[in-house]
Design a protein around this motif. Structure first.
Motif, short mmCIF file in Angstrom:
data_model
loop_
_atom_site.label_atom_id
_atom_site.label_comp_id
_atom_site.label_asym_id
_atom_site.label_seq_id
_atom_site.Cartn_x
_atom_site.Cartn_y
_atom_site.Cartn_z
N LYS A 196 -2.59 58.62 19.93
CA LYS A 196 -1.13 58.45 19.83
C LYS A 196 -0.37 59.76 20.07
O LYS A 196 0.86 59.76 20.17
CB LYS A 196 -0.75 57.90 18.45
N ASP A 197 -1.09 60.86 20.17
CA ASP A 197 -0.46 62.17 20.29
C ASP A 197 0.01 62.41 21.73
O ASP A 197 -0.68 63.04 22.54
CB ASP A 197 -1.45 63.26 19.86
N LEU A 198 1.19 61.92 22.05
CA LEU A 198 1.72 62.07 23.40
C LEU A 198 2.17 63.51 23.69
O LEU A 198 2.28 63.90 24.85
CB LEU A 198 2.87 61.10 23.63
N GLY A 199 2.40 64.28 22.66
CA GLY A 199 2.71 65.70 22.88
C GLY A 199 1.52 66.43 23.47
O GLY A 199 1.66 67.22 24.42
N SER A 200 0.33 66.15 22.94
CA SER A 200 -0.87 66.76 23.50
C SER A 200 -1.20 66.21 24.88
O SER A 200 -1.71 66.93 25.74
CB SER A 200 -2.05 66.55 22.55
N LEU A 201 -0.90 64.93 25.10
CA LEU A 201 -1.09 64.37 26.44
C LEU A 201 -0.20 65.09 27.44
O LEU A 201 -0.65 65.45 28.54
CB LEU A 201 -0.76 62.87 26.43
N LYS A 202 1.05 65.33 27.08
CA LYS A 202 1.97 66.02 27.99
C LYS A 202 1.48 67.44 28.28
O LYS A 202 1.50 67.89 29.43
CB LYS A 202 3.36 66.07 27.38
N ARG A 203 1.02 68.12 27.24
CA ARG A 203 0.50 69.48 27.42
C ARG A 203 -0.69 69.48 28.38
O ARG A 203 -0.80 70.34 29.26
CB ARG A 203 0.11 70.04 26.05
N ALA A 204 -1.57 68.51 28.22
CA ALA A 204 -2.74 68.41 29.09
C ALA A 204 -2.35 68.07 30.51
O ALA A 204 -2.93 68.59 31.47
CB ALA A 204 -3.71 67.36 28.53
N GLN A 205 -1.35 67.21 30.67
CA GLN A 205 -0.92 66.85 32.02
C GLN A 205 -0.27 68.04 32.74
O GLN A 205 -0.43 68.19 33.96
CB GLN A 205 0.05 65.68 31.98
N VAL A 206 0.44 68.86 32.01
CA VAL A 206 1.01 70.07 32.61
C VAL A 206 -0.12 70.98 33.11
O VAL A 206 -0.06 71.54 34.21
CB VAL A 206 1.91 70.82 31.61
N LEU A 207 -1.17 71.11 32.32
CA LEU A 207 -2.33 71.90 32.73
C LEU A 207 -2.93 71.32 34.02
O LEU A 207 -3.22 72.06 34.96
CB LEU A 207 -3.37 71.91 31.61
N CYS A 208 -3.10 70.01 34.06
CA CYS A 208 -3.67 69.36 35.25
C CYS A 208 -2.79 69.58 36.47
O CYS A 208 -3.29 69.75 37.59
CB CYS A 208 -3.84 67.87 35.00
N PHE A 209 -1.48 69.59 36.26
CA PHE A 209 -0.54 69.82 37.36
C PHE A 209 -0.78 71.19 37.98
O PHE A 209 -0.85 71.32 39.22
CB PHE A 209 0.89 69.71 36.84
N TYR A 210 -0.93 72.20 37.14
CA TYR A 210 -1.15 73.55 37.67
C TYR A 210 -2.56 73.76 38.20
O TYR A 210 -2.82 74.73 38.90
CB TYR A 210 -0.80 74.60 36.60
N MET A 211 -3.44 72.84 37.91
CA MET A 211 -4.78 72.85 38.51
C MET A 211 -4.79 72.10 39.84
O MET A 211 -5.78 72.15 40.57
CB MET A 211 -5.79 72.18 37.56
N GLY A 212 -3.69 71.37 40.13
CA GLY A 212 -3.67 70.54 41.32
C GLY A 212 -4.62 69.36 41.21
O GLY A 212 -5.19 68.91 42.20
N ARG A 213 -4.77 68.82 39.97
CA ARG A 213 -5.73 67.74 39.73
C ARG A 213 -5.04 66.51 39.12
O ARG A 213 -5.17 66.24 37.93
CB ARG A 213 -6.86 68.21 38.81
N PRO A 214 -4.29 65.76 39.94
CA PRO A 214 -3.67 64.54 39.42
C PRO A 214 -4.69 63.49 38.99
O PRO A 214 -4.38 62.63 38.17
CB PRO A 214 -2.83 64.05 40.60
N ASP A 215 -5.91 63.58 39.52
CA ASP A 215 -6.96 62.64 39.09
C ASP A 215 -7.32 62.85 37.63
O ASP A 215 -7.50 61.89 36.87
CB ASP A 215 -8.20 62.77 39.99
N PHE A 216 -7.39 64.11 37.21
CA PHE A 216 -7.63 64.40 35.79
C PHE A 216 -6.47 63.90 34.94
O PHE A 216 -6.66 63.32 33.86
CB PHE A 216 -7.78 65.91 35.57
N SER A 217 -5.25 64.13 35.42
CA SER A 217 -4.05 63.74 34.69
C SER A 217 -4.00 62.22 34.50
O SER A 217 -3.69 61.73 33.41
CB SER A 217 -2.81 64.21 35.45
N LEU A 218 -4.33 61.49 35.55
CA LEU A 218 -4.34 60.03 35.46
C LEU A 218 -5.40 59.55 34.48
O LEU A 218 -5.15 58.64 33.68
CB LEU A 218 -4.58 59.42 36.84
#
Length: 467
Positions: free
Chosen positions: A122-144
Motif C-alpha cells: 500500500k506504500d505508494l510513496g515508496s512506489l513513486k520513489r522506486a519509479q523515479v529511480l527506474c526513470f533515471y535508469m531508463g528502465r520502464p520495464d522495471f517501473s511497470l
C-alpha cells in the motif's frame, strides 16, 4: 516522550507518539504523489519526534542532493534508533539508506524497493520513489513490474493509475496507457501525473488539438504543482501547438507566461524551469524559428553560466551545453563538458558503460550548438537512436528532439539520402507529425526528387487539420 505506535496514510505502523510527526509524514506523501511545491514539509516530522526512524530517513532522502551534510545527520539519527523501529520502518530504512548511499548499484536499489513493496504494497510513496529511480535508469520495464506488483492491493486507490500509465507509455503501449490515465483521472481529477500521462498518449497519437484542450482545461489546478510539473505540463502544450500552422505566436505565449514567468514565484526551483525552457527552445531551433526567441535564449544562457545549475541531472547538462555553445559562451560550455567527462571517468566500470551514450550526446549537442554539425554527427554515429539515451533522465518525448537534431545534422551536411531513409522509417510509426514531413520535403528537394511536392502537401494538410 513515551513511545507508542501510530498508523501512517497507508495504514502501516510507525514508532512514534507524535500526531504531528505522523501528520507531517502524511503531508509529505501527498506532496510527492501530487508533485507538490511543499515537499520540504518532511523536515518538520523530525522536529516533532527527533527519534522517529521513518521521519529521519525520509528527511535524509529529501536532503541528499541539496544538503548532504544535513542528510547524513538524519541518516545517523535513524540508524541510532533503528532497533526501536517497526518492521515497516526498517524496510523503508533499508531501501532508502541504500538508495542514498554513495556507491549504490541501481539494480540492487530497485530490488530492495521491490522487497519493501512485496511486504508493504500500500506504500505508494515508496512506489513513486522506486519509479523515479527506474526513470533515471531508463528502465520502464522495471517501473511497470513494480506497479503491477502492488496493483492488486490498490485497485481503487488514487494515484496508482497515473503511475501505471507512465511506464506503459515508455514501453510504447499507448492504448493501455491512455486507458490507465483516464481511469486515474476519473478517480481523482486532481491527479496531475494522470493528466500528464493522458496528454502524452494523445500527443504521441498526434491528437494535438484534443491534448491542448484537455490540458488547458486542467491548467487552473496546476498552481500547487512543483516548478517542474507546472512548466513541464505547459511544455507539452507548447509542443502540441508547434505542430500547427503559424504556431510560433502560441509557443512564444506559453514560454513567456507559463514557463519563464514561473521564475517570479518565490518558491520556484530554477533548474526545473530551465529544463523545460531549454527543451522548448531546442525544438524551436530545430524548426528554424529561434530568431524570435534569440533574446530569451541569451537571457537563459546567461543564467546557466552559474555553476549551481550544473551537474544536477545529465538531461539538463546536455541542454545547457547546447544553449551555452549556441550563444557563444564556448569557454563556459567547455568547462561544463570537461566536468561531465571527469565525472564520467570516476564512475564504476558498470556505471561508466551505462552512461557512455549520454556523455557522447552531451558532446554532440555542444558541437551542434557551436555549428559543427559534421563533428556532432560523427559523435552520434550512423545508427543513432535517441531512445538509447533515456539514461540522461528523460522520457521518450523529451529525448525525441535529439532524433530531430540528428536528422537536421544529416541534412545540413549534405547527407540527404541517409536522412530520407531514417525519416521515412520514422514516419511509418508516427505518420501524423507535420514536422517529419517538412524534413522529408527538405531531403527530397536536396536530392531533386519529385516526391518533395507530395511531402510538402502532406505537411500542409496536417498542419491545417490540427488547428
Amino acid at each position: 516522550m513515551e513511545r507508542g505506535v501510530k498508523l501512517d496514510r497507508w495504514g502501516y505502523e510507525v514508532s512514534t507518539s507524535s500526531d504531528s510527526c505522523i501528520s507531517s509524514i502524511n503531508d509529505y506523501y501527498y506532496q510527492v504523489l501530487t508533485y507538490g511545491r511543499n515537499r520540504s514539509v518532511i523536515l518538520e516530522a523530525p522536529l516533532h519526534d527527533k527519534d522517529c526512524v521513518l521521519a529521519n530517513i525520509l528527511a535524509a532522502h529529501f536532503l541528499c542532493s541539496s544538503d548532504p551534510c544535513r542528510a547524513q545527520l538524519h541518516t545517523q539519527a535513524a540508524k541510532s534508533h533503528h532497533e526501536k523501529a517497526t518492521p515497516y520502518e526498517k524496510a523503508v530504512f533499508d531501501a532508502v539508506n541504500y538508495l542514498i548511499s554513495e556507491d549504490r548499484d541501481d539494480d540492487v536499489a530497485v530490488e530492495l524497493h521491490s522487497k519493501l513493496l512485496r511486504e508493504f504494497p500500500k506504500d505508494l510513496g515508496s512506489l513513486k520513489r522506486a519509479q523515479v529511480l527506474c526513470f533515471y535508469m531508463g528502465r520502464p520495464d522495471f517501473s511497470l513490474a513494480l506497479v503491477q506488483q502492488v496493483l492488486p492491493k490498490n485497485q481503487e486507490e488514487s494515484y496508482i493509475y497515473g503511475m501505471l500509465a507512465f511506464p506503459l507509455l515508455e514501453l510504447g503501449r499507448m492504448a493501455d496507457a491512455e486507458e490507465a490515465a483516464k481511469k486515474g483521472f476519473q478517480i481523482n481529477k486532481q491527479d496531475y501525473w494522470a493528466q500528464h500521462a493522458l496528454c502524452h498518449a494523445l500527443q504521441y497519437e498526434c491528437r494535438f488539438r484534443e491534448a491542448i484542450n484537455f490540458m488547458e482545461e486542467c491548467s487552473p489546478s496546476w498552481s500547487s504543482c512543483s516548478s517542474f510539473m507546472y512548466t513541464h505540463n505547459w511544455w507539452h502544450v507548447a509542443l502540441c501547438y508547434m505542430e500547427g500552422h503559424c504556431y510560433i505566436r502560441k509557443v512564444l505565449e506559453v514560454y513567456d507566461h507559463c514557463i519563464w514567468k514561473e521564475l517570479e514565484r518565490s518558491d520556484a526551483v530554477c533548474a526545473e524551469v530551465y529544463l523545460n525552457a531549454l527543451g522548448l527552445l531546442l525544438r524551436v531551433d530545430v524548426r528554424g524559428e529561434l530568431g524570435i526567441f534569440e533574446d530569451r535564449l541569451k537571457i537563459l544562457a546567461s543564467n546557466l553560466k552559474n555553476h549551481e545549475n550544473w551537474y544536477i541531472e545529465l538531461h539538463l547538462d546536455v541542454l545547457i551545453l547546447w544553449a551555452l555553445a549556441k550563444t557563444g559562451e564556448l569557454s563556459k560550455a567547455g568547462d561544463l563538458l570537461e566536468g561531465l567527462k571527469s565525472r564520467h571517468c570516476r564512475m564504476s566500470e558498470k556505471k561508466k558503460q551505462i552512461m557512455q551514450k549520454g556523455i557522447l550526446l552531451a558532446e554532440a549537442l555542444y558541437e551542434y550548438g557551436r555549428g559543427d554539425d559534421k563533428r556532432a554527427l560523427e559523435l552520434l554515429g550512423p545508427d543513432f537512436d535517441a531512445i538509447d539515451c533515456k539514461i540522461i533522465g528523460a522520457s521518450d518525448e523529451q529525448v525525441d528532439v535529439f532524433n530531430e537534431v540528428w536528422y537536421c545534422m544529416m541534412l545540413n551536411t549534405e547527407r540527404a539520402s541517409e536522412a530520407i531513409k531514417v525519416i521515412e522509417t520514422r514516419i511509418k510509426k508516427r505518420e501524423g507529425l507535420p514536422f517529419l514531413w517538412r524534413l522529408l520535403e527538405r531531403g527530397y528537394l536536396m536530392t531533386g526528387s519529385p516526391e518533395a511536392a507530395r511531402a510538402g502537401e502532406r505537411a500542409r494538410i496536417l498542419e491545417a487539420a490540427y488547428f
